[in-house]
Scaffold this active site. Structure first.
Site, PDB file in Angstrom:
ATOM      1  N   PHE A 237      -1.117  -0.338   6.173  1.00 28.81           N
ATOM      2  CA  PHE A 237      -0.140  -0.570   5.106  1.00 28.81           C
ATOM      3  C   PHE A 237       1.177  -1.151   5.582  1.00 28.81           C
ATOM      4  O   PHE A 237       2.254  -0.730   5.220  1.00 28.81           O
ATOM      5  CB  PHE A 237       0.075   0.692   4.273  1.00 28.81           C
ATOM      6  CG  PHE A 237      -0.760   0.623   3.039  1.00 28.81           C
ATOM      7  CD1 PHE A 237      -0.576  -0.416   2.138  1.00 28.81           C
ATOM      8  CD2 PHE A 237      -1.768   1.520   2.800  1.00 28.81           C
ATOM      9  CE1 PHE A 237      -1.385  -0.545   1.031  1.00 28.81           C
ATOM     10  CE2 PHE A 237      -2.579   1.400   1.688  1.00 28.81           C
ATOM     11  CZ  PHE A 237      -2.386   0.367   0.802  1.00 28.81           C
ATOM     12  N   GLY A 464      -8.982   0.948   5.607  1.00 30.00           N
ATOM     13  CA  GLY A 464      -9.276   2.181   4.878  1.00 30.00           C
ATOM     14  C   GLY A 464      -9.478   1.912   3.402  1.00 30.00           C
ATOM     15  O   GLY A 464      -9.807   2.807   2.622  1.00 30.00           O
ATOM     16  N   THR A 465      -9.293   0.659   3.020  1.00 30.45           N
ATOM     17  CA  THR A 465      -9.290   0.269   1.614  1.00 30.45           C
ATOM     18  C   THR A 465     -10.689   0.058   1.057  1.00 30.45           C
ATOM     19  O   THR A 465     -10.867   0.035  -0.154  1.00 30.45           O
ATOM     20  CB  THR A 465      -8.519  -1.040   1.488  1.00 30.45           C
ATOM     21  OG1 THR A 465      -8.946  -1.889   2.566  1.00 30.45           O
ATOM     22  CG2 THR A 465      -7.036  -0.824   1.626  1.00 30.45           C
ATOM     23  N   ILE A 644     -12.447  -5.660 -10.993  1.00 27.60           N
ATOM     24  CA  ILE A 644     -12.528  -4.581 -10.003  1.00 27.60           C
ATOM     25  C   ILE A 644     -13.901  -4.689  -9.344  1.00 27.60           C
ATOM     26  O   ILE A 644     -14.929  -4.498  -9.987  1.00 27.60           O
ATOM     27  CB  ILE A 644     -12.355  -3.206 -10.681  1.00 27.60           C
ATOM     28  CG1 ILE A 644     -10.994  -3.130 -11.395  1.00 27.60           C
ATOM     29  CG2 ILE A 644     -12.524  -2.085  -9.661  1.00 27.60           C
ATOM     30  CD1 ILE A 644      -9.777  -3.251 -10.514  1.00 27.60           C
ATOM     31  N   ASN A 646     -15.225  -2.854  -6.771  1.00 27.00           N
ATOM     32  CA  ASN A 646     -15.857  -1.548  -6.554  1.00 27.00           C
ATOM     33  C   ASN A 646     -15.009  -0.463  -7.206  1.00 27.00           C
ATOM     34  O   ASN A 646     -14.018  -0.012  -6.631  1.00 27.00           O
ATOM     35  CB  ASN A 646     -16.012  -1.279  -5.055  1.00 27.00           C
ATOM     36  CG  ASN A 646     -16.789   0.006  -4.786  1.00 27.00           C
ATOM     37  OD1 ASN A 646     -17.187   0.710  -5.721  1.00 27.00           O
ATOM     38  ND2 ASN A 646     -17.004   0.300  -3.513  1.00 27.00           N
ATOM     39  N   PRO A 647     -15.383  -0.017  -8.411  1.00 23.54           N
ATOM     40  CA  PRO A 647     -14.558   0.974  -9.116  1.00 23.54           C
ATOM     41  C   PRO A 647     -14.394   2.272  -8.340  1.00 23.54           C
ATOM     42  O   PRO A 647     -13.393   2.961  -8.505  1.00 23.54           O
ATOM     43  CB  PRO A 647     -15.327   1.230 -10.421  1.00 23.54           C
ATOM     44  CG  PRO A 647     -16.243   0.081 -10.583  1.00 23.54           C
ATOM     45  CD  PRO A 647     -16.540  -0.456  -9.201  1.00 23.54           C
ATOM     46  N   GLN A 653      -8.141   4.049  -4.201  1.00 21.41           N
ATOM     47  CA  GLN A 653      -6.965   3.286  -3.797  1.00 21.41           C
ATOM     48  C   GLN A 653      -5.773   3.578  -4.714  1.00 21.41           C
ATOM     49  O   GLN A 653      -4.655   3.793  -4.264  1.00 21.41           O
ATOM     50  CB  GLN A 653      -7.330   1.791  -3.846  1.00 21.41           C
ATOM     51  CG  GLN A 653      -6.280   0.880  -3.323  1.00 21.41           C
ATOM     52  CD  GLN A 653      -6.239   0.881  -1.814  1.00 21.41           C
ATOM     53  OE1 GLN A 653      -6.798   1.734  -1.138  1.00 21.41           O
ATOM     54  NE2 GLN A 653      -5.554  -0.067  -1.267  1.00 21.41           N
ATOM     55  N   GLU A 720      -1.407  -1.947  -3.717  1.00 18.82           N
ATOM     56  CA  GLU A 720      -0.056  -1.417  -3.672  1.00 18.82           C
ATOM     57  C   GLU A 720       0.483  -0.880  -4.981  1.00 18.82           C
ATOM     58  O   GLU A 720       1.341  -0.014  -5.002  1.00 18.82           O
ATOM     59  CB  GLU A 720       0.863  -2.506  -3.096  1.00 18.82           C
ATOM     60  CG  GLU A 720       0.552  -2.660  -1.616  1.00 18.82           C
ATOM     61  CD  GLU A 720       1.033  -3.936  -0.984  1.00 18.82           C
ATOM     62  OE1 GLU A 720       0.540  -4.999  -1.394  1.00 18.82           O
ATOM     63  OE2 GLU A 720       1.875  -3.872  -0.104  1.00 18.82           O
TER      64      GLU A 720
HETATM   65 MO1  MOS Z   1       1.089  -4.162   3.034  1.00 19.82          MO
HETATM   66  S1  MOS Z   1       2.784  -3.098   3.001  1.00 19.82           S
HETATM   67  O1  MOS Z   1       1.517  -5.598   2.355  1.00 19.82           O
HETATM   68  O2  MOS Z   1       0.251  -3.882   4.416  1.00 19.82           O
END
Ligand code: MOS
Length: 753
Positions: A237, A464-465, A644, A646-647, A653, A720
Site C-alpha cells: 500500500f 495481498g489484494t 468487479i 472477483n466479488p 478489499q 483505496e
Molecule cells: Mo497505493 S498508496 O497507491 O500503493
C-alpha cells in the site's frame, strides 16, 4: 460478447494462491534461498540534523564474524541516491556525511550471522556534529513554501473568495491529520546475489521494473543486468512503491564481499528507511444558499516533507471534484522539516484531504438543519465541477441510498446526544468516499496448451489484494477454461512488464491486458478454424466464434475442441505476447514501464471525461458517558466501481479499507519528539492499530455499475476507496453522539473529556 465468455468474471472465486500462503509454500522475498548468505544490519542515525565527522569502528570490527562495515567514507561514491516515485529530490544516506533525519541509514554492517551483524552495529560509534532539528509544522526552522513541483493542479473556478463572503451559510474551519506509518506484516527486506556482472535482487515490491530501473541508475549498471524478484508481498500500500536507499547498499555490500547478502530491517527501522504518510493541515471554507446549494469551496492544504523533497499529495485534486459548486479555489503548501521523505499510503491524497471536506459538509448540514445525506443529494452532479467534463459514471447517490437503507439511517434523531443505550451515547455519521479511476499500461505473455491449460506471465504484483486470482479469472473467462486450469506467474523482471501496483489501477491495467491477449488468441484460432477444409467451423464469420468450455463454438451448435483448433495455429502450445496501452496514455508508456517509469491515466480515460469511483460510508459510534471510551459497533459502506472481477476478494478489499479507516480515525498516530525530531512510538506495541476486538460489524454493499468508457472491461478500481470516507464518518458520528466536533485526527478519549 465476441471474446468468448466462461462467465468467470463477476463470480466469487477463492484465491488461487491461498493454499500456498497458508501452507508456507509461498516464498516471500527473504524466504528465497541463496547460497551461503552473509547478513546485514543497518546502523541508523541517532540525530535528526547535522554531519558525520567520522566513525570509531574498532569495537564493531572486533565482534567475531564481522565481514565488512560500509560507511560514506568507504562506499559513498559508489551509488547515487534513489529517485522517489513522485519525482523530485530526496535525502541522502551513505552518499555523503550529511544527516537529514533521525533514523537515516549511516552504516551497514555485514557479518556471518544476523546476530553478529546486530551486535557489531550497536558497537559502531558515529561522531556527530549536531544541529537543532525542526520536527514538523510550527517548529523553529521549518520552511513553508507554496508547492511548486508535482503534477497536480490548483483549481480556480469562478470567484471563490467573493462568493464565500457573500454566502448566506458558511463553514470556515481548520483541520489536521497526523503522521501515519506503514506497518506491513512482512518487514522491509533485501537480498542481493551477484553472478559475475549480473545482480539478482529479492525484495518485496509493488513495481519490480521500477526497482530495477531505479537501481540501475543508482549503481550505474545496465538495467538488463539486474533481475528483480518479488513473487509474494506481505503488505504494501505504497510502502514498496519506489526504490529506497537500502537496496543499493546491500547490492554494493554483496559485490564487495563476493557473496550474497541478506537484510531484514527491524520494525523500528521501517519507520525511517522507507516512506510514510505525512501530517497535513487544512483550511476549508464552504459557502451555501439557504436550500443547501454550495456557492463557494475553498480548500487550502499544508503537508510536511523532508528538506530537499517537494513531495506532496495535493488531495485538493479530489476535493474540488466531489460536489457541484460554481466557485472553487484550491491551494497546497509544503513545509520542509528534518524528516525522512514521505510517500504513498492507502489513498494518499484522499485519506487526509477528504476528512476535512466531509467534516465541513457535516458542519454545513448542521448549520442548515438539513440531513447530511440530503445535503450530498442537493450538491450531486454529473459534471466534474473543477474541469467541466462529464463523469463517465457516477453512482454517489445510489451508494448513499443503499447504504442508508441498510444502516437504518431514517431512524436517526438528528439532535446530538439524543440517542443512547444505558451509559453509552450513540452517534451516527456518514461521509462520501471518492477516488480517481486509474489505469496503467501492461504487457502479458499467455501460453495456451492443447490440454486446455493456460499459463499467464506478467510482472504484476499481488500485494495481498488478490491479483493472482483476478488474472486467472479473466483468462479463464476469455479463453473458456476453468480457473483451476490457469496458472499465473507474477513479480519478476523476466516477465512482461506491468506498471506499478498502486493507485487502485492495477486490476484495470492487468486484466484489460490479459483480456486483450485472450482476444488475440481467440481471433487467431477463429481465423484458422473458419478457413480450414477439415473442420466444422469452415465458412463461418470468425467474429462470431467464441471460446467456451474448452472448445471453439460457432453459431448453430457447431464447435470443435480446443486441441484441434489450436493445432491449426501452433505445433504444440500457442505462446502469445501482447501489450496494452490504455486510452489516454501515450504509445511510449509501455516502453517506459520496461524502463521502470510509472505511467498512469489519473481520473480520465479521455480528454473530455472524468473517471472517478464513488461510495458512501455510514458509521455508528458509541461513546461511554463517563469514561469517554469510543467504540465502533458497526459500519456500512456502499461502493460503485464498475466491473468487479472477483466479488469475494473485492469484498475483503473494501472491508480492509474500512477497518484501516477505523484505525486511521481512532488509533494511528506516529508521535514525534518535537525537540529531537524523532519518532517515539516506532513499534507496533505503541503505534496503535485496531485489533480484532475493535472491529465488529462491517457491511459492504457493491452497487452495480457499468462504465465502458473507463476501459474495455469497465473496471474502476477498488483498492483505496474503502478507507476514504471513514475518518470523516467517524468524526461526524462522534459529533452526533457527543456534540463535540473533532477536527484533528486521531480522535482519542482525551478529546472527549
Ligand atoms: Mo497505493 S498508496 O497507491 O500503493
Amino acid at each position: 460478447m465476441p471474446d468468448g465468455n466462461q462467465a468467470a468474471i463477476g463470480q466469487p472465486a477463492l484465491r488461487i494462491d491461498g493454499r500456498a500462503k497458508v501452507t508456507g509454500r509461498a516464498r516471500y522475498a527473504s524466504d528465497e534461498v541463496v547460497a551461503n548468505p552473509a547478513w546485514a544490519f543497518l546502523v541508523t542515525s541517532a540525530i535528526a540534523r547535522g554531519r558525520l565527522r567520522g566513525f570509531r569502528l574498532d569495537e564493531a570490527r572486533a565482534v567475531p564474524g564481522v565481514l565488512d562495515i560500509l560507511t560514506h567514507e568507504n562506499v559513498g561514491g559508489e551509488a547515487e541516491k534513489p529517485k522517489p516515485m513522485a519525482g523530485g529530490d530526496t535525502t541522502t544516506t551513505l552518499e555523503s556525511d550529511r544527516i537529514w533525519h533521525d533514523g537515516q541509514i549511516i552504516a551497514v554492517v555485514v557479518a556471518e550471522s544476523f546476530e553478529a551483524a546486530r551486535e557489531a552495529a550497536h558497537r559502531v560509534r558515529p561522531d556527530y556534529e549536531e544541529e537543532a532539528p525542526s520536527a514538523s509544522f510550527g517548529s523553529p526552522g521549518a520552511e513553508e513554501e507554496v508547492r511548486k513541483a508535482g503534477e497536480h493542479k490548483d483549481y480556480k473556478v469562478g470567484h471563490a473568495d467573493s462568493a464565500f463572503k457573500a454566502a448566506e451559510y458558511k463553514v470556515d474551519q481548520h483541520y489536521g491529520t497526523p503522521t501515519q506509518h506503514h506497518n506491513p506484516i512482512e518487514l522491509f527486506t533485501t537480498t542481493c546475489a551477484w553472478n559475475g556482472g549480473k545482480l539478482t535482487i529479492f525484495e518485496p515490491s509493488q513495481f519490480v521494473y521500477g526497482l530495477r530501473g531505479g537501481l540501475a541508475k543508482q549503481i550505474r549498471m545496465e538495467a538488463q543486468d539486474i533481475h528483480v524478484v518479488s513473487r509474494f508481498v506481505g503488505g504494501a500500500f505504497g510502502s514498496r512503491g519506489a526504490a529506497t536507499a537500502r537496496t543499493a547498499w546491500i547490492a554494493i555490500a554483496a559485490r564487495r564481499l563476493g557473496r550474497p547478502v541478506k537484510l531484514v530491517a527491524t520494525r523500528d527501522q521501517g519507520f525511517t528507511i522507507v516512506t510514510y504518510r505525512a501530517e497535513t493541515r487544512h483550511h476549508i471554507q464552504l459557502g451555501a444558499t439557504r436550500d443547501g446549494r454550495l456557492t463557494a469551496l475553498r480548500h487550502e492544504g499544508w503537508e510536511v516533507t523532508s528538506r530537499p523533497s517537494q513531495y506532496n499529495v495535493s488531495g485538493t485534486e479530489t476535493t474540488a471534484r466531489v460536489y457541484a459548486c460554481p466557485n472553487i479555489l484550491t491551494k497546497v503548501n509544503i513545509v520542509h522539516a528534518d524528516r525522512n521523505t514521505p510517500g504513498f499510503m492507502r489513498a494518499p491524497p484522499e485519506t487526509p484531504y477528504m476528512f476535512p471536506l466531509e467534516v465541513a459538509m457535516d458542519e454545513l448540514a448542521v448549520a442548515l438543519r438539513m440531513d447530511p445525506v440530503e445535503l450530498r443529494r442537493i450538491n450531486d452532479t454529473g459534471t466534474d465541477p473543477a474541469t467541466g467534463r462529464r463523469y463517465s459514471s457516477r453512482s454517489l447517490m445510489p451508494c448513499f441510498d443503499q447504504a442508508a437503507e441498510r444502516f437504518g439511517w431514517s431512524r436517526r434523531n438528528p439532535v446530538p446526544g439524543s440517542m443512547r443505550e444505558g451509559d453509552w451515547l450513540i452517534g451516527w455519521g456518514c461521509a462520501t468516499a471518492a477516488y480517481a479511476a486509474n489505469i496503467g499500461p501492461a504487457a502479458v505473455r499467455i501460453t495456451l496448451e492443447p490440454a486446455g491449460k493456460a499459463r499467464v506471465q506478467i510482472a504484476a504484483h499481488d500485494i495481498g489484494t488478490g491479483a493472482y486470482t483476478v488474472i486467472a479469472i479473466t483468462a479463464a473467462d476469455r479463453l473458456g477454461l476453468r480457473i483451476e486450469d490457469v496458472t499465473v506467474e507474477l513479480g519478476d523482471t523476466e516477465l512482461p512488464a506491468a506498471g506499478l501496483a498502486a493507485g487502485s489501477s492495477h486490476t484495470a491495467g492487468i486484466c484489460n491486458a490479459v483480456a486483450k491477449a485472450c482476444a488475440e488468441i481467440r481471433a487467431r484460432l477463429a481465423g484458422a478454424a473458419t478457413v480450414t477444409n477439415d473442420g466444422p467451423l469452415i465458412g463461418l464469420d470468425p467474429a462470431t466464434l467464441t471460446l467456451r468450455d474448452g472448445a471453439l463454438h460457432g453459431p448453430g451448435g457447431r464447435s470443435e475442441p480446443l486441441a484441434r483448433a489450436l493445432a491449426r495455429v501452433a505445433p504444440g502450445a500457442l505462446e502469445l505476447y501482447s501489450e496494452n496501452i490504455p486510452k489516454g496514455l501515450p504509445p511510449e508508456s509501455i516502453d517506459k514501464a520496461y524502463q521502470g517509469q510509472m505511467s498512469m491515466s489519473r481520473g480520465h480515460s479521455r480528454e473530455d471525461v472524468t473517471a472517478y469511483t464513488f461510495g458512501a460510508q455510514f458509521v455508528e459510534v458509541r461513546v461511554h458517558e463517563r469514561t469517554r471510551e469510543i467504540r465502533v459497533p458497526r459500519a456500512v459502506g456502499a461502493f460503485a466501481a464498475g466491473t468487479i472481477i472477483n466479488p469475494l476478494t473485492a469484498h475483503s478489499q473494501y472491508m480492509g479499507g474500512m477497518i484501516w479507516g477505523i484505525g486511521s480515525a481512532l488509533h494511528e498516530e506516529t508521535e514525534i519528539d518535537p525537540k529531537a525530531a524523532r519518532y517515539v512510538n516506532d513499534n507496533i506495541a505503541e503505534y496503535l492499530i485496531p485489533v480484532n476486538a475493535d472491529i465488529r460489524s462491517i457491511e459492504v454493499i457493491m452497487v452495480p455499475e457499468r462504465d465502458e468508457e473507463v476501459n474495455p472491461l469497465g473496471i474502476k478500481g477498488i483498492g483505496e476507496i474503502g478507507i476514504v470516507g471513514m475518518n470523516a464518518a467517524i468524526s461526524n458520528a462522534v459529533f452526533h453522539a457527543t456534540g463535540r466536533r473533532i477536527r484533528n485526527l486521531p480522535i482519542r478519549i482525551k478529546d472527549l473529556l
